[in-house]
Write a protein that holds these residues in place. Structure first.
Motif, short mmCIF file in Angstrom:
data_model
loop_
_atom_site.label_atom_id
_atom_site.label_comp_id
_atom_site.label_asym_id
_atom_site.label_seq_id
_atom_site.Cartn_x
_atom_site.Cartn_y
_atom_site.Cartn_z
N GLN A 171 0.84 -1.19 0.00
CA GLN A 171 0.00 0.00 0.00
C GLN A 171 0.88 1.24 0.00
OE1 GLN A 171 -3.37 0.02 -0.16
NE2 GLN A 171 -3.51 2.26 -0.15
N TRP A 172 0.55 2.19 -0.88
CA TRP A 172 1.26 3.46 -0.94
C TRP A 172 0.45 4.54 -0.23
CZ3 TRP A 172 6.11 3.86 -2.83
CH2 TRP A 172 6.57 2.85 -3.70
N TYR A 173 1.13 5.36 0.56
CA TYR A 173 0.53 6.53 1.21
C TYR A 173 1.29 7.74 0.65
CZ TYR A 173 -1.30 2.98 4.38
OH TYR A 173 -1.93 1.87 4.91
N LEU A 174 0.66 8.45 -0.24
CA LEU A 174 1.32 9.53 -0.98
C LEU A 174 1.13 10.87 -0.29
CD1 LEU A 174 0.10 8.48 -4.55
CD2 LEU A 174 2.12 7.68 -3.30
N SER A 175 2.19 11.67 -0.28
CA SER A 175 2.09 12.98 0.37
C SER A 175 3.10 13.93 -0.27
CB SER A 175 2.32 12.85 1.88
OG SER A 175 2.01 14.05 2.53
N GLN A 176 3.38 15.03 0.40
CA GLN A 176 4.31 16.03 -0.12
C GLN A 176 5.08 16.64 1.04
OE1 GLN A 176 1.23 18.35 -1.98
NE2 GLN A 176 1.19 19.85 -0.33
N VAL A 177 6.26 17.18 0.73
CA VAL A 177 7.07 17.84 1.75
C VAL A 177 6.90 19.35 1.63
CG1 VAL A 177 8.77 16.02 2.12
CG2 VAL A 177 9.05 17.58 0.20
N ASP A 178 7.22 20.03 2.69
CA ASP A 178 6.96 21.46 2.78
C ASP A 178 8.17 22.27 2.29
OD1 ASP A 178 5.75 23.86 3.32
OD2 ASP A 178 6.23 23.84 5.47
N VAL A 179 8.51 22.13 1.00
CA VAL A 179 9.59 22.91 0.38
C VAL A 179 9.13 23.32 -1.02
CG1 VAL A 179 11.45 21.82 1.68
CG2 VAL A 179 10.72 20.83 -0.49
N ASP A 180 9.74 24.36 -1.54
CA ASP A 180 9.34 24.88 -2.85
C ASP A 180 9.53 23.86 -3.97
OD1 ASP A 180 8.66 27.27 -1.67
OD2 ASP A 180 10.58 28.25 -2.14
N ARG A 181 10.54 23.02 -3.85
CA ARG A 181 10.86 22.06 -4.92
C ARG A 181 10.02 20.79 -4.85
NH1 ARG A 181 16.77 20.83 -3.77
NH2 ARG A 181 16.53 19.42 -5.56
N ALA A 182 9.10 20.71 -3.90
CA ALA A 182 8.32 19.48 -3.71
C ALA A 182 7.37 19.23 -4.87
CB ALA A 182 7.53 19.57 -2.41
N LEU A 183 7.13 17.96 -5.16
CA LEU A 183 6.09 17.57 -6.09
C LEU A 183 4.78 17.52 -5.32
CD1 LEU A 183 5.27 16.54 -8.93
CD2 LEU A 183 5.70 14.22 -8.08
N ALA A 184 3.79 18.32 -5.74
CA ALA A 184 2.50 18.36 -5.05
C ALA A 184 1.87 16.98 -5.07
CB ALA A 184 1.58 19.38 -5.71
N VAL A 185 1.18 16.65 -3.99
CA VAL A 185 0.62 15.30 -3.87
C VAL A 185 -0.40 15.02 -4.97
CG1 VAL A 185 -1.23 15.97 -2.26
CG2 VAL A 185 -0.32 13.62 -2.25
N ASP A 186 -1.12 16.04 -5.44
CA ASP A 186 -2.07 15.82 -6.53
C ASP A 186 -1.35 15.37 -7.80
OD1 ASP A 186 -4.07 16.56 -4.81
OD2 ASP A 186 -4.27 18.60 -5.60
N ALA A 187 -0.21 16.02 -8.08
CA ALA A 187 0.57 15.64 -9.25
C ALA A 187 1.19 14.25 -9.07
CB ALA A 187 1.66 16.67 -9.51
#
Length: 428
Positions: free
Chosen positions: A352-368
């Motif tokens: 199971q994958w739990y997808l998220s994002q980190v709080d930096v400008d270079r992060a890939l948004a979780v929607d993308a």
């Protein structure tokens, strides 16, 4: 001195240069000349590679320190504190030492603009020059040929692996990347080369620079047994050598093989016992780092890894196969990474994958991130705007004694490490 607090210095460094990454050696070489520094240590080892740099340096540092040598280590990036980047005798340097180094670089640079990494590299060099060190270990930040670390002439060059990463800076084919990473070599020094494939660019550079090339599975290698392994390689004078009955390290084994060959190129007395102790005790934050935590009242085991490219993900997958059961994975990556390659490499061991994002400008948004996995045909995933929420749900849904792997970037691991004391406080 420009500032009285390390946080002020670091904030200023982030704004000093117009771009975060600006490859090239001219600026740092100018400032280095003005600093007028002598040799940093008796032996300098520069380590480049797509994956495995940190593990290689960690094992070298551990073995050398067990052998009684004074070692300086420069690595990047850091997780929680900038001081982690500059380590002397196993201890991160103090805020005061860093500020003195930053001030020395600031005075020497005059009007020269430096990136955050370039400034920090020069500061590390200044700090090492103040100490009577036996060995200095330098980790390349990005690439090799044009990385700021390459202003220092090494006595031994190491390339751990060649893989696709940072394509916008290094190129999108492995031969070009090999050329960039082997740019740390100098004439008449050994290059210990840990990748399984010797690309044409490596051979060309070695011929041009008259470098002694030591290749894994050619000049050096290993024999794996059930509970130990043996190393075979070359000494400084080119004669064959062998070390038997070695323990398997907790860090990647392929890098341990490279480490043993590097040690054979040092004219230092290193007992077999020091090698064994160093391999066993070597640890690296963010590389298969295990953290036992209690999340919302439930004991959980987190495995933290900074893996951010397919080759690193493949290495983790091989390690996790030992569990003999699919695991849950929390993934948050930066926007320029090969998400599809990472997920494909990990897929056989993830339930199971739990997808998220980190709080930096270079992060890939979780929607993308979610969209890209959907296009890949991944159906066993859930998405979360906040990394903490993703980890907490993974922990809630995990079976007893089922580890959770958290991976994707240094930022992903750093955010998770900051959460651990918060979870601990909530249990009081």
């Amino acid at each position: 001195m420009r500032f009285k607090q390390l946080a002020e210095w670091l904030s200023w460094l982030e704004s000093l240069h117009p771009t975060e990454i600006d490859l090239g050696l001219s600026r740092t070489q100018q400032v280095l000349q003005r600093l007028n520094l002598s040799k940093l240590g008796r032996w300098i080892i520069t380590v480049a590679g797509t994956n495995g740099k940190g593990s290689t340096i960690a094992m070298l540092q551990s073995i050398l320190q067990h052998a009684g040598y004074r070692v300086g280590v420069y690595t990047s990036p850091h997780f929680l504190h900038y001081n982690e980047r500059v380590v002397i005798d196993g201890q991160p340097v103090s805020d005061g030492q860093l500020m003195m180094a930053f001030n020395a670089v600031d005075v020497a640079r005059q009007e020269t603009s430096l990136t955050y990494f370039e400034f920090g590299t020069l500061a590390a060099i200044w700090l090492f020059q103040q100490q009577p060190l036996d060995v200095v270990l330098l980790e390349v930040g990005l690439g090799g040929r044009l990385d700021a670390v390459n202003i220092v002439d090494p006595d031994i060059a190491v390339v751990t692996s060649i893989g696709l990463d940072h394509e916008s800076f290094l190129g999108n084919d492995l031969n070009t990347i090999a050329w960039e990473k082997t740019g740390i070599v100098r004439a008449n020094i050994p290059l210990v080369y840990g990748d399984d494939t010797v690309y044409p660019a490596v051979v060309e550079r070695m011929e041009n620079d008259q470098v002694k090339l030591l290749r894994k599975n050619h000049e050096f290698g290993a024999l794996e047994l059930a509970d130990s392994w043996s190393f075979k390689g070359k000494t400084i004078d080119g004669s064959d050598c062998e070390v038997t009955g070695l323990p398997y390290p907790s860090l990647p084994f392929s890098n341990a093989i490279t480490v043993l060959q590097v040690l054979q190129q040092l004219p230092l007395s290193i007992l077999r016992e020091s090698v064994m102790q160093g391999l066993i005790s070597a640890k690296l934050p963010g590389r298969l780092q295990i953290e036992e935590v209690v999340i919302n009242g439930k004991p959980s085991q987190l495995i933290l890894d900074v893996a951010h490219n397919p080759a690193a993900a493949q290495m983790i997958a091989q390690h996790l196969k030992q569990a003999n059961q699919p695991l849950r994975a929390v993934l948050a990556v930066l926007a320029d990474k090969d998400v599809e390659g990472i997920v494909a490499a990990m897929a056989p061991v993830i339930s199971q994958w739990y997808l998220s994002q980190v709080d930096v400008d270079r992060a890939l948004a979780v929607d993308a991130l979610t969209s890209r996995l959907d296009m890949q045909g991944v159906t066993n995933s859930q998405s979360f705007q906040v990394l903490r929420t993703a980890i907490e749900l993974a922990a809630q849904e995990a079976e007893p004694n089922e580890p959770i792997i958290v991976l994707g970037s240094f930022y992903t691991v750093a955010e998770t490490l900051k959460l651990i004391p918060e979870w601990a406080e909530e249990q009081k």
